[in-house]
Design a protein around this motif. Sequence first.
Motif, PDB file in Angstrom:
ATOM      1  N   LYS A  63      45.628  35.718  28.164  1.00 60.19           N
ATOM      2  CA  LYS A  63      46.357  34.538  27.701  1.00 60.19           C
ATOM      3  C   LYS A  63      46.084  33.345  28.616  1.00 60.19           C
ATOM      4  CE  LYS A  63      51.054  33.018  26.825  1.00 60.19           C
ATOM      5  NZ  LYS A  63      52.467  33.349  27.006  1.00 60.19           N
ATOM      6  N   LEU A  64      46.069  33.615  29.924  1.00 57.76           N
ATOM      7  CA  LEU A  64      45.864  32.530  30.881  1.00 57.76           C
ATOM      8  C   LEU A  64      44.506  31.867  30.669  1.00 57.76           C
ATOM      9  CD1 LEU A  64      46.918  31.012  33.371  1.00 57.76           C
ATOM     10  CD2 LEU A  64      45.855  32.747  34.795  1.00 57.76           C
TER      11      LEU A  64
ATOM     12  N   THR B 183      54.800  36.785  31.052  1.00 60.26           N
ATOM     13  CA  THR B 183      53.844  37.423  30.145  1.00 60.26           C
ATOM     14  C   THR B 183      53.528  38.790  30.729  1.00 60.26           C
ATOM     15  OG1 THR B 183      52.857  35.261  29.755  1.00 60.26           O
ATOM     16  CG2 THR B 183      51.604  37.172  29.014  1.00 60.26           C
TER      17      THR B 183
ATOM     18  N   TYR C  32      51.699  41.967  32.149  1.00 58.66           N
ATOM     19  CA  TYR C  32      50.427  41.948  32.872  1.00 58.66           C
ATOM     20  C   TYR C  32      49.237  42.219  31.964  1.00 58.66           C
ATOM     21  CZ  TYR C  32      46.828  42.852  36.256  1.00 58.66           C
ATOM     22  OH  TYR C  32      45.656  42.785  36.952  1.00 58.66           O
TER      23      TYR C  32
ATOM     24  N   ALA D 159      54.163  30.527  35.562  1.00 56.11           N
ATOM     25  CA  ALA D 159      53.821  31.752  34.820  1.00 56.11           C
ATOM     26  C   ALA D 159      53.752  32.952  35.752  1.00 56.11           C
ATOM     27  CB  ALA D 159      52.479  31.568  34.104  1.00 56.11           C
TER      28      ALA D 159
ATOM     29  N   GLU E 291      48.536  41.365  29.053  1.00 51.64           N
ATOM     30  CA  GLU E 291      48.008  40.217  28.312  1.00 51.64           C
ATOM     31  C   GLU E 291      47.882  38.976  29.186  1.00 51.64           C
ATOM     32  OE1 GLU E 291      51.308  40.405  25.645  1.00 51.64           O
ATOM     33  OE2 GLU E 291      50.733  42.500  25.714  1.00 51.64           O
ATOM     34  N   TYR E 292      48.390  39.077  30.424  1.00 48.86           N
ATOM     35  CA  TYR E 292      48.529  37.876  31.245  1.00 48.86           C
ATOM     36  C   TYR E 292      47.221  37.110  31.409  1.00 48.86           C
ATOM     37  CZ  TYR E 292      49.844  34.984  35.265  1.00 48.86           C
ATOM     38  OH  TYR E 292      50.078  33.941  36.109  1.00 48.86           O
TER      39      TYR E 292
ATOM     40  N   TRP F 116      54.036  37.655  35.778  1.00 46.87           N
ATOM     41  CA  TRP F 116      53.837  38.801  34.881  1.00 46.87           C
ATOM     42  C   TRP F 116      54.786  39.971  35.133  1.00 46.87           C
ATOM     43  CZ3 TRP F 116      49.324  37.914  38.167  1.00 46.87           C
ATOM     44  CH2 TRP F 116      49.220  38.806  39.221  1.00 46.87           C
TER      45      TRP F 116
END
Lengths: 331, 423
Positions: free
Chosen positions: B83-84, B75, B77, B44, B79-80, B46
């Motif tokens: 979400k993580l 994803t 940044y 993952a 929302e990164y 960003w």
Amino acid sequence: MTDLIAQRTAAPISELDRGRSAAPGEPGRPGRGPRAGRRRGPAQSAWWALLFIGPTAAGLLAFYIWPTIRTFILSFTESGPFGGSEFVGLDNYVRLIEDPELLGALRNTALYTVIALVGIPIAVAVAALLNTAGLRGRSVYRTLYFIPVVTMPAAIALVWRMIYNGDYGVLNEMLSVFGIDGRSWLTDPSTALVAIAVVGIWAGLGTNIVIFLAGLQGIPDTVMEAADLDGAGPVRKFFSITIPLLSPSIFFVSVISVIGALQVFDLVYMMLGRSNPAMPNTRTIVYLFYEAGFSDNERGYAAAIAFLLLIIILVLTVVQFRLQKKWVHYE
Amino acid sequence: MRHVPKSRIMVSLAVSATALVALAGCSGASGSEGADGDATLTYAIWDQNQQPAMEKIAAAFTEEHPNVEVEIQLTPYKEYFTKLQTAVSGGAAADVFWMNGPNFQLYAGNGVLAPLDGDGIDPADYPEGLIDLYSYEGELYGAPKDFDTVALWYNTALFDAAGVEYPSADWTWDDLKSAAAKLSDPAAGVYGIAASQYGQENFYNSIAQAGGEVISADGTTTGYDSPEALAGIELWTDLIADGSSPTAQQMTDTNPEDFFLSGKLGMFQNGSWAAIAYADNPDIAETVNVAPLPAGATGNQSVIHGVANVANAKSEHLELAKEFAEFASSKAAADIQAATGTVIPAFNGTQQAWVDALPQYDLQVYIDALDTAVPYPVSKNTAAWTSIESEVLSQVWSGGVSAKDGLAQLAEQMQAALDAEAE
């Protein structure tokens, strides 16, 4: 926010239409329901009812009622950063009452709601003008007023941010023509909330106009003609006939507007942002909820805020339903 | 119409509560293993600009491990980390992912990350500040991928027009202030510098330059209650007060960097990531250059921050995940990154390619800044006090409260947040 409102209004319009078509003098409606019921028998009609309600009920249960119950439970817990939660009783609610930011958020939300209600008389006036007999290009005007409703809130926020810009904004440019010194509308604590409320009113105007137009078109011509014969002028007719006969629509719009205004978040989030110096004067309850739930990751506390808002909305709506008896005229 | 459908309105009330649904989270599939030992690792990231380089690195890893495929998950940044965090809670996080300083200790401290204790990585290959940043209780959890320091960008055209000498390595705060004042031309909407309320680009550096600190090295005590911190903040608020910088209101309305990009700003402190963006911007590419930061009472320190590759402790292929995290920060991977000119690779000795990628700017100043660089301020739950920081300082920047009172208030609230972390 706007799309939620759009969804809600679909049904009420048909509701209004049905009401109008059942005006005295039109045959058919009284007795239609009961007669049908007698023929099929109560058991069978209950099945039909279930069949029709079923899909909606299932959706409501899965997406509204169950999450609401979960939220309620969540509000009594404190969760760790990566899951796992412990029961903390009323701690979140006690903390909420003691939170100095809550009072500010309540004040800002209340102020926003009051300003947002100004949109109702504006919508009534515009709808009345659009309903004028012999108005040319009526559909063009209607489309223009409805465009903001079908525009993405993010796009609205972006464009209005540019309009309000203190250095390069169109608004200040226009004001300078009249020799008025503009300001940074969205960062000045004394104007930011009003500036946002103006956008909120503008964005919601189209929906309200459509509801009022439907209401206006249901006012029988015979009543207006009678008023003409009695010698009433246009102003007198507007206040003595149009407004009272439109009051059910006005009531509906005001209930929906208050709920929508109490939940305002998107405009604050997209037009201001966290390090805006005007934030203490614009932070709304839902923004407080967002900060707690998504920035600070305190889900239990955020759930408590959501529940407080639910109770506030519930109380205000019940009060509105009580008060309607005093001013809403049903035919 | 007899009545407004009451039930419908009551139902819509529930909407306010259901915003929390989103909190309940989402899930996705993690890596999977085939019958013959084939494995897919998820990675993952960003930054879309760096995706091509990451794909090359993934391909290079597959070359060494033909059975293993690396799937990149991008994803944005914004929302990164939301979400993580949700993905980790639900057990669906990627096998290997990017980590930044402010979030690191939260993840390492809660057992989310696997320690990189194998032979695949030698801390001596990386700048010390980054190894410190990604160590928790003496163990290294993050393989430093890249780093960024801060330097002073300036618009040569505005300097020439005002007859001011370009910034140089021996500049002090006083030089900065006097140049900024000379460059400012309110009638033309030109300002000397943007004194924006940015931590990493502005006041984290100036607080260190004044001899103060934002947070103690062990991340338990606030440094905002010191006279040095006050000096570091007042450098910026004074620049606004004397008209050398746009006001806080202006910089909230208009992104401060936009002033610089449109040629309305003489100087702008920015991180090394800015170099490629400026080189690609035809409006200013030819008229800007970069110099070291000006020196305060104790020097011209820059904060250093960098991204690290970390392995998910709950990964189904833990050993492979650790190996890839280390590989993605190795010399081979660093060389791939450096050639793209996007970010400075963290692996010592690979930075020259980044400097050479844009020879028109003095990018060496970013590498030289390593010598005195100070670590980016973090604690176990950094977000808890940075939200206080940004809120209180917004009142200081806008002039709502004095810097002195604002910092006293900030120090008190920040310390309370830090004490809460320690519990």
